[in-house]
Each structure stands twice: as structure tokens, then as C-alpha cells.
Design a protein around this motif. Structure first.
Motif, PDB file in Angstrom:
ATOM      1  N   LEU A 126      -9.619   3.497   9.670  1.00  0.00           N
ATOM      2  CA  LEU A 126      -8.851   4.647   9.192  1.00  0.00           C
ATOM      3  C   LEU A 126      -7.927   4.245   8.041  1.00  0.00           C
ATOM      4  O   LEU A 126      -7.787   4.989   7.054  1.00  0.00           O
ATOM      5  CB  LEU A 126      -8.035   5.219  10.356  1.00  0.00           C
ATOM      6  CG  LEU A 126      -7.450   6.620  10.184  1.00  0.00           C
ATOM      7  CD1 LEU A 126      -8.562   7.641  10.010  1.00  0.00           C
ATOM      8  CD2 LEU A 126      -6.586   6.976  11.396  1.00  0.00           C
ATOM      9  N   ALA A 127      -7.319   3.067   8.147  1.00  0.00           N
ATOM     10  CA  ALA A 127      -6.443   2.597   7.067  1.00  0.00           C
ATOM     11  C   ALA A 127      -7.242   2.370   5.787  1.00  0.00           C
ATOM     12  O   ALA A 127      -6.804   2.755   4.691  1.00  0.00           O
ATOM     13  CB  ALA A 127      -5.741   1.307   7.496  1.00  0.00           C
ATOM     14  N   ALA A 128      -8.417   1.748   5.912  1.00  0.00           N
ATOM     15  CA  ALA A 128      -9.245   1.504   4.731  1.00  0.00           C
ATOM     16  C   ALA A 128      -9.675   2.820   4.086  1.00  0.00           C
ATOM     17  O   ALA A 128      -9.647   2.963   2.850  1.00  0.00           O
ATOM     18  CB  ALA A 128     -10.470   0.679   5.125  1.00  0.00           C
ATOM     19  N   TYR A 129     -10.059   3.783   4.912  1.00  0.00           N
ATOM     20  CA  TYR A 129     -10.473   5.091   4.380  1.00  0.00           C
ATOM     21  C   TYR A 129      -9.319   5.784   3.665  1.00  0.00           C
ATOM     22  O   TYR A 129      -9.494   6.378   2.590  1.00  0.00           O
ATOM     23  CB  TYR A 129     -10.989   5.968   5.515  1.00  0.00           C
ATOM     24  CG  TYR A 129     -11.320   7.378   5.088  1.00  0.00           C
ATOM     25  CD1 TYR A 129     -12.497   7.664   4.400  1.00  0.00           C
ATOM     26  CD2 TYR A 129     -10.444   8.436   5.358  1.00  0.00           C
ATOM     27  CE1 TYR A 129     -12.803   8.952   4.000  1.00  0.00           C
ATOM     28  CE2 TYR A 129     -10.737   9.725   4.966  1.00  0.00           C
ATOM     29  CZ  TYR A 129     -11.914   9.982   4.284  1.00  0.00           C
ATOM     30  OH  TYR A 129     -12.203  11.264   3.875  1.00  0.00           O
TER      31      TYR A 129
ATOM     32  N   LEU B  26      -4.495   8.570   0.589  1.00  0.00           N
ATOM     33  CA  LEU B  26      -3.899   9.475   1.568  1.00  0.00           C
ATOM     34  C   LEU B  26      -2.775   8.745   2.308  1.00  0.00           C
ATOM     35  O   LEU B  26      -3.014   8.039   3.297  1.00  0.00           O
ATOM     36  CB  LEU B  26      -4.967   9.956   2.551  1.00  0.00           C
ATOM     37  CG  LEU B  26      -6.178  10.655   1.914  1.00  0.00           C
ATOM     38  CD1 LEU B  26      -7.275  10.869   2.945  1.00  0.00           C
ATOM     39  CD2 LEU B  26      -5.758  11.977   1.283  1.00  0.00           C
ATOM     40  N   PHE B  27      -1.549   8.906   1.841  1.00  0.00           N
ATOM     41  CA  PHE B  27      -0.427   8.153   2.383  1.00  0.00           C
ATOM     42  C   PHE B  27      -0.150   8.526   3.845  1.00  0.00           C
ATOM     43  O   PHE B  27       0.066   7.643   4.690  1.00  0.00           O
ATOM     44  CB  PHE B  27       0.826   8.410   1.539  1.00  0.00           C
ATOM     45  CG  PHE B  27       2.059   7.703   2.051  1.00  0.00           C
ATOM     46  CD1 PHE B  27       2.128   6.318   2.063  1.00  0.00           C
ATOM     47  CD2 PHE B  27       3.140   8.435   2.532  1.00  0.00           C
ATOM     48  CE1 PHE B  27       3.257   5.663   2.539  1.00  0.00           C
ATOM     49  CE2 PHE B  27       4.271   7.793   3.004  1.00  0.00           C
ATOM     50  CZ  PHE B  27       4.331   6.408   3.009  1.00  0.00           C
ATOM     51  N   ALA B  28      -0.158   9.820   4.155  1.00  0.00           N
ATOM     52  CA  ALA B  28       0.138  10.248   5.528  1.00  0.00           C
ATOM     53  C   ALA B  28      -0.892   9.684   6.503  1.00  0.00           C
ATOM     54  O   ALA B  28      -0.546   9.237   7.604  1.00  0.00           O
ATOM     55  CB  ALA B  28       0.172  11.776   5.613  1.00  0.00           C
ATOM     56  N   LEU B  29      -2.155   9.670   6.112  1.00  0.00           N
ATOM     57  CA  LEU B  29      -3.201   9.135   6.971  1.00  0.00           C
ATOM     58  C   LEU B  29      -3.036   7.620   7.142  1.00  0.00           C
ATOM     59  O   LEU B  29      -3.284   7.078   8.229  1.00  0.00           O
ATOM     60  CB  LEU B  29      -4.576   9.455   6.397  1.00  0.00           C
ATOM     61  CG  LEU B  29      -5.784   9.113   7.287  1.00  0.00           C
ATOM     62  CD1 LEU B  29      -5.727   9.909   8.583  1.00  0.00           C
ATOM     63  CD2 LEU B  29      -7.091   9.386   6.539  1.00  0.00           C
ATOM     64  N   PHE B  30      -2.610   6.949   6.071  1.00  0.00           N
ATOM     65  CA  PHE B  30      -2.369   5.505   6.168  1.00  0.00           C
ATOM     66  C   PHE B  30      -1.235   5.223   7.154  1.00  0.00           C
ATOM     67  O   PHE B  30      -1.319   4.274   7.948  1.00  0.00           O
ATOM     68  CB  PHE B  30      -2.027   4.934   4.791  1.00  0.00           C
ATOM     69  CG  PHE B  30      -1.793   3.447   4.798  1.00  0.00           C
ATOM     70  CD1 PHE B  30      -2.852   2.568   4.985  1.00  0.00           C
ATOM     71  CD2 PHE B  30      -0.512   2.933   4.639  1.00  0.00           C
ATOM     72  CE1 PHE B  30      -2.643   1.196   5.006  1.00  0.00           C
ATOM     73  CE2 PHE B  30      -0.294   1.572   4.663  1.00  0.00           C
ATOM     74  CZ  PHE B  30      -1.359   0.688   4.841  1.00  0.00           C
TER      75      PHE B  30
ATOM     76  N   VAL C 280       0.837  -1.194   0.000  1.00  0.00           N
ATOM     77  CA  VAL C 280       0.000   0.000   0.000  1.00  0.00           C
ATOM     78  C   VAL C 280       0.874   1.247   0.000  1.00  0.00           C
ATOM     79  O   VAL C 280       0.595   2.219  -0.720  1.00  0.00           O
ATOM     80  CB  VAL C 280      -0.947   0.002   1.222  1.00  0.00           C
ATOM     81  CG1 VAL C 280      -1.713   1.322   1.296  1.00  0.00           C
ATOM     82  CG2 VAL C 280      -1.913  -1.170   1.142  1.00  0.00           C
ATOM     83  N   GLY C 281       1.961   1.234   0.775  1.00  0.00           N
ATOM     84  CA  GLY C 281       2.871   2.368   0.795  1.00  0.00           C
ATOM     85  C   GLY C 281       3.466   2.644  -0.570  1.00  0.00           C
ATOM     86  O   GLY C 281       3.585   3.807  -0.989  1.00  0.00           O
ATOM     87  N   GLN C 282       3.811   1.583  -1.271  1.00  0.00           N
ATOM     88  CA  GLN C 282       4.376   1.758  -2.614  1.00  0.00           C
ATOM     89  C   GLN C 282       3.357   2.377  -3.565  1.00  0.00           C
ATOM     90  O   GLN C 282       3.704   3.173  -4.451  1.00  0.00           O
ATOM     91  CB  GLN C 282       4.844   0.408  -3.156  1.00  0.00           C
ATOM     92  CG  GLN C 282       5.701   0.504  -4.395  1.00  0.00           C
ATOM     93  CD  GLN C 282       6.326  -0.827  -4.749  1.00  0.00           C
ATOM     94  OE1 GLN C 282       5.681  -1.867  -4.648  1.00  0.00           O
ATOM     95  NE2 GLN C 282       7.591  -0.821  -5.140  1.00  0.00           N
TER      96      GLN C 282
END
Length: 403
Positions: free
Chosen positions: A98-101, A107-111, A43-45
Motif C-alpha cells: 500500500l505504501a509503494a502504491y 497519495l499522501f493520505a494513503l501513505f 516521502v512525506g516531504q
């Protein structure tokens, strides 16, 4: 030593019940890191503009795990374990949502924030192994810890299977469904945790106890923490680098993933009998064997770069972690009185999981800078730091009667 009331007044039957309840809760909570670690980098990538930050969500999970130990202990001391564990499960559900949203909104920072919060939930889950020892006799403590770690084996299966079943559950948003499922698993842990026996208010911990500084400077505590740090920190250090090294050596991603699966199995499967081994041979002996097996892991890795070398190394690493970490945890339970337990356990976990976070941040960079061989050579000085004091302490510890 204050025998206390509440959690410490549990009957032997209730102690065993709580150990089984926490083992089941561990199976659900243990899926939390499996989902974050298996998907965090992917997901980060996909979300990060700078691909060098792709593994940041996983590293922040480990950081949240370390930082969450202190507030979790404060909550346990004020409300009792059951209430604190339920709050932790609610935090885990928030993290998953929150991760799913954040994935749906790119939204990388929110993840990253979500994975750090998931780490806070992980700090509560890691405390289950100590919760299972509340009110237990010294002879049963190691077995209770092992029962909880068996739940970790189930969690290591539930997490990856959840990813497989739900990664495409939300059309057009890969992996969002997996993190919603992470939230559901955390919520499912709540009715399980409600089955814990014992007083809501931990009266045994209201007596103060010795100053924390006095406890953590004792030789027994230092030796126990050193063994825990080396067992978990160095395991994480090598495991994080292993799949990257395998692919760099020309092996497939599938072979690397299978190696990690064997490693995880080796981490938790011995829990079925580790407690009995500790009861028979002693905490120090089993911890020492674990550290030595980690040394064998490094020797296998240094002997070649074939698939068998990587897989064999990871299996020895996993079994060594199991013996070393369960043994070190059992050693910590000898270091405190009932009224001191949550504070001492929190310091132990902060130091141990802080080392895991450091290992997670540094492993990939060191692999790129110095190579796979250096990663494995570094095992040996770390093992020596924990092994030598353990050998010295074992000489002064009466060996338990066999039978």
C-alpha cells in the motif's frame, strides 16, 4: 499457578528453539520500522502539500504500533502466537504494498494509512520478545528476551541496507521499491514463524485468571511499566530530536545520520550479554543501570554541542535503553500467570508504545519551542519517576546467587 498445556508444555529444547526462531523473525520484522522511520519523513516531504506534515507518517507508525497491541493480543489469545504472528506478517506485507502504491500515485493520505498499518505489524513484532519466554524457566526468560533483541540488531542493518539497494528500483518513483521490499521481508518471515513449536490453540490461556484491573494495579506491574515507559519513551523523545538539533548546530546531515547509526548499534549490540547480566545481578539492578546510563546521556549532551557530544550522548542513550527496556520486559514477565499473559503483555505494550507515539508527536515541537538543552533536562524527572520505585522494590527482592 496453572502450568497449562500447549505452549507451556514445551521442553527446554523447544523453548530455546522458539527463542532462536523469533530472533530470526525479529531480524526480518525489525527492518519494518527501520524502513518506515528512515524514509517516512522524506516521502512525506515529497507528497504532502503542507510540509509541516512531513513527519506525520512516522508519528502515525508509532500510533499504529500502540493501537495494534490490543487486537494483536486478542488474536494471540484466540488463535495462539504462531497464527497471530503469521497474520501480523501478512498485515506487514499489505502495508508495504500500500505504501509503494501510494508513492507511485502521489497519495499522501494513503501513505499515512500505510505507515499506520505498518505500525500494527510492528506491534506483533514487538510481542516476539514475550513469545520467546513462553514455557521458559524464570532463569532463562531474560536470556530469551535478549536473543530476540539480537535479532533486532540484524533488523537495524537489514532495513537501511534494503533502502540503499532498492530505493531506485522503480524508475522515476524513488523509494517505492524500498516499500515493496518491506512487503517481501514481511512475507519471508512467515516460513520462519512456521517453525515455532507448540500447540496452535493456547489452552493455558482458557482458564480466565485474575481480573485485569487487579493485576495492573499491583506494585510490581506499575514499577515494571514505569521503567518500560521511561526507557523507551524518553529514548524516542531524545533520539527524534537529536538529528534535527545536530543540523541546527551546524553539523552535516551525514554526521547526524552516522550518530543515529551509532545509537542504533548501541541499542541492540549489548543484547548479546544483557540476559546474562540480569541472571547474575537481577532484573532491578540492570534496569536501574540502564536508567542511570540514560542520565549520563543527558549529562554528555548538556556538556557541549560538538559532534562528539552528540554522538557520545546517543551511544549512552542506546545502551541505557537496552538495559532499561530488556530489564523492564523481564520484570513484566514476573507479573502474570500463564492464562493471563497476553492480556497483561498487551496492556504493558499499549502503555509503553503509547508513550513512544506521544514522544514522537511532541519531540520536534518542543525542540523548536524550547531547544535541545530542555529536551535533555527533561530526562531527569522522568528517570526519577521510574528509578525511585525500582530502588525501593530492589530492597525487598532477594539478590540472585552469583556464579
Amino acid at each position: 499457578m496453572n502450568s497449562g498445556i500447549g505452549m507451556d508444555a514445551l521442553s527446554e529444547r523447544d523453548v530455546r528453539r522458539n527463542a532462536l526462531v523469533l530472533s530470526c523473525a525479529q531480524a526480518l520484522g525489525g527492518a519494518n520500522p527501520a524502513i518506515v522511520i528512515s524514509l517516512g519523513g522524506l516521502v512525506g516531504q515529497a507528497l504532502a502539500t503542507d510540509k509541516a506534515l512531513a513527519t506525520l507518517p512516522v508519528s502515525l507508525y508509532n500510533l499504529g504500533l500502540a493501537l495494534g497491541t490490543i487486537p494483536a493480543a486478542m488474536l494471540m489469545r484466540r488463535l495462539g502466537r504462531r497464527a497471530a504472528y503469521i497474520v501480523g506478517a501478512l498485515v506487514g506485507a499489505v502495508a508495504g504494498c500500500l505504501a509503494a502504491y501510494s508513492i507511485t500515485g502521489s497519495l499522501f493520505a494513503l501513505f499515512c494509512l500505510a505507515t499506520a498499518i505498518a505500525g500494527v505489524y510492528g506491534s506483533c513484532v514487538q510481542s516476539y520478545r514475550f513469545g520467546a519466554t513462553d514455557g521458559a524457566t524464570p532463569e532463562f526468560r531474560a536470556r530469551a528476551i535478549s536473543w530476540v533483541m539480537v535479532g533486532g540488531l540484524a533488523g537495524s542493518v537489514i532495513g537501511p541496507q534494503t533502502v540503499i539497494w532498492t530505493r531506485d528500483a522503480i524508475a522515476g518513483v524513488p523509494f517505492a521499491g524500498s516499500f515493496f521490499s518491506q512487503a517481501v521481508l514481511a512475507l519471508l518471515a512467515i516460513p520462519v514463524l512456521l517453525m515455532m513449536r507448540g500447540a496452535v490453540r493456547p489452552a493455558a490461556e482458557r482458564g480466565g485468571g485474575r481480573p485485569l484491573r487487579e493485576i495492573v494495579l499491583t506494585q510490581r506491574f506499575v514499577v515494571a511499566v514505569a521503567a518500560g515507559i521511561v526507557s523507551f519513551g524518553m529514548m524516542s523523545f531524545v533520539m527524534t530530536a537529536a538529528p534535527i538539533a545536530m543540523v541546527a548546530c551546524g553539523h552535516t546531515v551525514g554526521e547526524a545520520a552516522l550518530g543515529i547509526q551509532w545509537h542504533v548499534l548501541a541499542m541492540f549490540a549489548p543484547s548479546f550479554f544483557t540476559g546474562r547480566l540480569i541472571a547474575r545481578y537481577g532484573k532491578e539492578v540492570v534496569t536501574i543501570v540502564g536508567l542511570l546510563l540514560m542520565g549520563v546521556s543527558g549529562a554528555v549532551a548538556l556538556s557541549g554541542l560538538g559532534v562528539a557530544h552528540f554522538w557520545g550522548s546517543l551511544v549512552f542513550l542506546g545502551v541505557g535503553w537496552n538495559f532499561g527496556f530488556i530489564g523492564a520486559t523481564a520484570l513484566v514477565t514476573d507479573c502474570y500467570r500463564p492464562e493471563e499473559r497476553t492480556r497483561v503483555q498487551a496492556v504493558n505494550d499499549f502503555l509503553v508504545f503509547g508513550s513512544v507515539a506521544l514522544a514522537s508527536f511532541s519531540s520536534g515541537r518542543l525542540l523548536n519551542a524550547a531547544g535541545w538543552e530542555t529536551i535533555n533536562w527533561l530526562l531527569y524527572p522522568a528517570i526519577a519517576i521510574a528509578l525511585l520505585p525500582l530502588l525501593w522494590q530492589m530492597r525487598a527482592t532477594p539478590r540472585p546467587a552469583q556464579g
